[in-house]
Write a protein that holds these residues in place. Structure first.
Motif, PDB file in Angstrom:
ATOM      1  N   GLY A  10       0.897  -1.333   0.001  1.00 18.24           N
ATOM      2  CA  GLY A  10      -0.211   0.040  -0.080  1.00 18.24           C
ATOM      3  C   GLY A  10       0.628   1.250  -0.043  1.00 18.24           C
ATOM      4  O   GLY A  10       1.955   1.237  -0.130  1.00 18.24           O
ATOM      5  N   LEU A  11       0.046   2.266   0.018  1.00 22.24           N
ATOM      6  CA  LEU A  11       0.618   3.689   0.243  1.00 22.24           C
ATOM      7  C   LEU A  11       1.214   4.055   1.576  1.00 22.24           C
ATOM      8  O   LEU A  11      -0.034   3.792   2.556  1.00 22.24           O
ATOM      9  CB  LEU A  11      -0.027   4.589  -0.301  1.00 22.24           C
ATOM     10  CG  LEU A  11       0.391   6.163  -0.181  1.00 22.24           C
ATOM     11  CD1 LEU A  11       1.810   6.451  -0.773  1.00 22.24           C
ATOM     12  CD2 LEU A  11      -0.585   7.058  -0.750  1.00 22.24           C
ATOM     13  N   VAL A  12       2.320   4.420   2.289  1.00 22.54           N
ATOM     14  CA  VAL A  12       2.641   4.857   3.508  1.00 22.54           C
ATOM     15  C   VAL A  12       3.464   5.944   3.361  1.00 22.54           C
ATOM     16  O   VAL A  12       4.344   6.042   2.606  1.00 22.54           O
ATOM     17  CB  VAL A  12       3.303   3.521   4.280  1.00 22.54           C
ATOM     18  CG1 VAL A  12       4.493   2.898   3.770  1.00 22.54           C
ATOM     19  CG2 VAL A  12       3.595   3.774   5.788  1.00 22.54           C
ATOM     20  N   GLN A  13       3.692   6.616   4.687  1.00 28.28           N
ATOM     21  CA  GLN A  13       4.348   7.696   4.439  1.00 28.28           C
ATOM     22  C   GLN A  13       5.820   7.633   5.086  1.00 28.28           C
ATOM     23  O   GLN A  13       5.996   6.245   5.701  1.00 28.28           O
ATOM     24  CB  GLN A  13       3.846   9.057   5.617  1.00 28.28           C
ATOM     25  CG  GLN A  13       2.522   9.676   5.025  1.00 28.28           C
ATOM     26  CD  GLN A  13       2.179  10.702   5.923  1.00 28.28           C
ATOM     27  OE1 GLN A  13       2.521  10.813   7.133  1.00 28.28           O
ATOM     28  NE2 GLN A  13       1.324  11.491   5.529  1.00 28.28           N
ATOM     29  N   PRO A  14       6.707   8.146   4.747  1.00 30.35           N
ATOM     30  CA  PRO A  14       7.921   7.945   5.264  1.00 30.35           C
ATOM     31  C   PRO A  14       8.042   7.650   6.806  1.00 30.35           C
ATOM     32  O   PRO A  14       7.565   8.563   7.489  1.00 30.35           O
ATOM     33  CB  PRO A  14       8.812   9.120   4.767  1.00 30.35           C
ATOM     34  CG  PRO A  14       8.437   9.634   3.614  1.00 30.35           C
ATOM     35  CD  PRO A  14       6.881   9.401   3.770  1.00 30.35           C
ATOM     36  N   GLY A  15       8.836   6.803   7.173  1.00 24.53           N
ATOM     37  CA  GLY A  15       8.775   6.272   8.543  1.00 24.53           C
ATOM     38  C   GLY A  15       7.855   5.356   9.148  1.00 24.53           C
ATOM     39  O   GLY A  15       7.847   4.964  10.248  1.00 24.53           O
ATOM     40  N   GLY A  16       6.719   5.219   8.149  1.00 26.82           N
ATOM     41  CA  GLY A  16       5.486   4.330   8.513  1.00 26.82           C
ATOM     42  C   GLY A  16       6.051   2.785   8.361  1.00 26.82           C
ATOM     43  O   GLY A  16       7.441   2.523   8.149  1.00 26.82           O
ATOM     44  N   SER A  17       5.286   2.013   8.613  1.00 25.82           N
ATOM     45  CA  SER A  17       5.145   0.507   8.687  1.00 25.82           C
ATOM     46  C   SER A  17       4.238  -0.250   7.891  1.00 25.82           C
ATOM     47  O   SER A  17       3.076   0.439   7.623  1.00 25.82           O
ATOM     48  CB  SER A  17       5.222  -0.089   9.982  1.00 25.82           C
ATOM     49  OG  SER A  17       6.158   0.552  10.911  1.00 25.82           O
ATOM     50  N   LEU A  18       4.624  -1.306   7.349  1.00 27.39           N
ATOM     51  CA  LEU A  18       3.700  -2.163   6.528  1.00 27.39           C
ATOM     52  C   LEU A  18       4.020  -3.811   6.805  1.00 27.39           C
ATOM     53  O   LEU A  18       5.302  -3.989   7.002  1.00 27.39           O
ATOM     54  CB  LEU A  18       3.832  -2.138   5.117  1.00 27.39           C
ATOM     55  CG  LEU A  18       2.976  -0.909   4.565  1.00 27.39           C
ATOM     56  CD1 LEU A  18       3.529  -0.717   3.005  1.00 27.39           C
ATOM     57  CD2 LEU A  18       1.638  -0.968   4.639  1.00 27.39           C
ATOM     58  N   ARG A  19       3.246  -4.604   6.992  1.00 30.41           N
ATOM     59  CA  ARG A  19       3.505  -5.936   7.057  1.00 30.41           C
ATOM     60  C   ARG A  19       2.937  -6.740   6.018  1.00 30.41           C
ATOM     61  O   ARG A  19       1.756  -6.622   5.587  1.00 30.41           O
ATOM     62  CB  ARG A  19       3.014  -6.562   8.240  1.00 30.41           C
ATOM     63  CG  ARG A  19       3.408  -7.998   8.588  1.00 30.41           C
ATOM     64  CD  ARG A  19       2.983  -8.572   9.896  1.00 30.41           C
ATOM     65  NE  ARG A  19       1.531  -8.998   9.623  1.00 30.41           N
ATOM     66  CZ  ARG A  19       1.093 -10.074  10.428  1.00 30.41           C
ATOM     67  NH1 ARG A  19       1.708 -10.676  11.401  1.00 30.41           N
ATOM     68  NH2 ARG A  19      -0.108 -10.470  10.405  1.00 30.41           N
ATOM     69  N   GLY A 118       3.204 -10.192  -6.729  1.00 33.71           N
ATOM     70  CA  GLY A 118       3.601  -9.068  -6.349  1.00 33.71           C
ATOM     71  C   GLY A 118       2.668  -8.152  -5.460  1.00 33.71           C
ATOM     72  O   GLY A 118       1.426  -8.194  -5.760  1.00 33.71           O
ATOM     73  N   THR A 119       3.111  -7.466  -4.756  1.00 37.03           N
ATOM     74  CA  THR A 119       2.192  -6.207  -4.187  1.00 37.03           C
ATOM     75  C   THR A 119       2.889  -5.046  -4.161  1.00 37.03           C
ATOM     76  O   THR A 119       4.336  -4.979  -3.816  1.00 37.03           O
ATOM     77  CB  THR A 119       2.079  -7.000  -2.846  1.00 37.03           C
ATOM     78  OG1 THR A 119       0.996  -6.006  -2.024  1.00 37.03           O
ATOM     79  CG2 THR A 119       3.237  -6.874  -1.864  1.00 37.03           C
ATOM     80  N   GLN A 120       2.396  -4.028  -4.492  1.00 37.27           N
ATOM     81  CA  GLN A 120       3.218  -2.774  -4.667  1.00 37.27           C
ATOM     82  C   GLN A 120       3.334  -2.180  -3.311  1.00 37.27           C
ATOM     83  O   GLN A 120       2.254  -1.879  -2.461  1.00 37.27           O
ATOM     84  CB  GLN A 120       2.300  -1.685  -5.243  1.00 37.27           C
ATOM     85  CG  GLN A 120       2.711  -0.584  -5.599  1.00 37.27           C
ATOM     86  CD  GLN A 120       3.893  -0.393  -6.403  1.00 37.27           C
ATOM     87  OE1 GLN A 120       4.180  -0.764  -7.427  1.00 37.27           O
ATOM     88  NE2 GLN A 120       5.019   0.459  -5.927  1.00 37.27           N
ATOM     89  N   VAL A 121       4.351  -1.664  -3.045  1.00 32.53           N
ATOM     90  CA  VAL A 121       4.548  -0.771  -1.630  1.00 32.53           C
ATOM     91  C   VAL A 121       5.115   0.735  -2.348  1.00 32.53           C
ATOM     92  O   VAL A 121       6.110   0.692  -3.049  1.00 32.53           O
ATOM     93  CB  VAL A 121       5.590  -1.385  -0.794  1.00 32.53           C
ATOM     94  CG1 VAL A 121       6.167  -0.435   0.275  1.00 32.53           C
ATOM     95  CG2 VAL A 121       5.125  -2.631  -0.464  1.00 32.53           C
ATOM     96  N   THR A 122       4.672   1.678  -1.884  1.00 33.95           N
ATOM     97  CA  THR A 122       4.782   2.825  -2.251  1.00 33.95           C
ATOM     98  C   THR A 122       5.066   3.736  -0.958  1.00 33.95           C
ATOM     99  O   THR A 122       4.344   3.924  -0.092  1.00 33.95           O
ATOM    100  CB  THR A 122       3.674   3.865  -2.941  1.00 33.95           C
ATOM    101  OG1 THR A 122       3.511   2.939  -4.050  1.00 33.95           O
ATOM    102  CG2 THR A 122       4.306   5.042  -3.566  1.00 33.95           C
ATOM    103  N   VAL A 123       6.255   4.406  -0.710  1.00 33.31           N
ATOM    104  CA  VAL A 123       6.422   5.254   0.518  1.00 33.31           C
ATOM    105  C   VAL A 123       6.564   6.751   0.035  1.00 33.31           C
ATOM    106  O   VAL A 123       7.478   7.002  -0.830  1.00 33.31           O
ATOM    107  CB  VAL A 123       7.778   4.709   1.157  1.00 33.31           C
ATOM    108  CG1 VAL A 123       8.014   5.517   2.170  1.00 33.31           C
ATOM    109  CG2 VAL A 123       7.823   3.314   1.414  1.00 33.31           C
ATOM    110  N   SER A 124       5.900   7.587   0.355  1.00 29.94           N
ATOM    111  CA  SER A 124       5.647   8.979  -0.284  1.00 29.94           C
ATOM    112  C   SER A 124       4.882   9.761   0.612  1.00 29.94           C
ATOM    113  O   SER A 124       3.954   9.389   1.508  1.00 29.94           O
ATOM    114  CB  SER A 124       5.180   8.861  -1.507  1.00 29.94           C
ATOM    115  OG  SER A 124       4.930  10.097  -1.953  1.00 29.94           O
ATOM    116  N   SER A 125       5.217  11.011   0.786  1.00 24.76           N
ATOM    117  CA  SER A 125       4.553  11.795   1.782  1.00 24.76           C
ATOM    118  C   SER A 125       3.504  12.749   0.898  1.00 24.76           C
ATOM    119  O   SER A 125       2.765  13.518   1.291  1.00 24.76           O
ATOM    120  CB  SER A 125       5.606  12.822   2.242  1.00 24.76           C
ATOM    121  OG  SER A 125       6.455  13.538   1.468  1.00 24.76           O
TER     122      SER A 125
END
Length: 125
Positions: A10-19, A118-125
């Protein structure tokens, strides 16, 4: 039907977490080393983390060491990748794959014969 299915991106902000989860069907995950790989646009696929059969050994790319944790729950036939302190450079499609080879070859990225979609990981503010 043999399958590996990733989820949790998913989409997460910098410093965030995903599992991320990698669920297997049609075979028993216990017998295989599992690797997490990622591929960013315009870049080659790279190995991120590996876990041995039964979970006795793990390995991480230097770029994620100390931030990512790989684990497996063989009862659930699932491998996880806990990703903390995410950075924009972690943005990629993440794949899990299985290897029935030796641990040393699995660490080298060899002999992975089944891959998830595959699963998309997006790290962005």
């Amino acid at each position: 039907q043999l399958q590996l299915v990733e989820s949790g991106g998913g989409l997460v902000q910098p410093g965030g977490s995903l599992r991320l989860s990698c669920a297997a069907s049609g075979f028993t995950l216990d017998y295989y080393h599992i690797g997490w790989f990622r591929q960013a646009p315009g870049k080659e696929r790279e190995g991120v983390s590996y876990i041995s059969r039964y979970g006795g050994s793990t390995n991480y790319a230097d770029s994620v060491k100390g931030r990512f944790t790989i684990s497996r729950d063989n009862a659930k036939n699932t491998v996880y990748l806990q990703m903390n302190s995410l950075k924009p450079e972690d943005t990629a499609v993440y794949y899990c794959a299985r290897s029935g080879s030796s641990w040393s070859r699995a660490l080298g990225g060899y002999d992975y014969n089944y891959w998830g979609q595959g699963t998309q990981v997006t790290v962005s503010s």
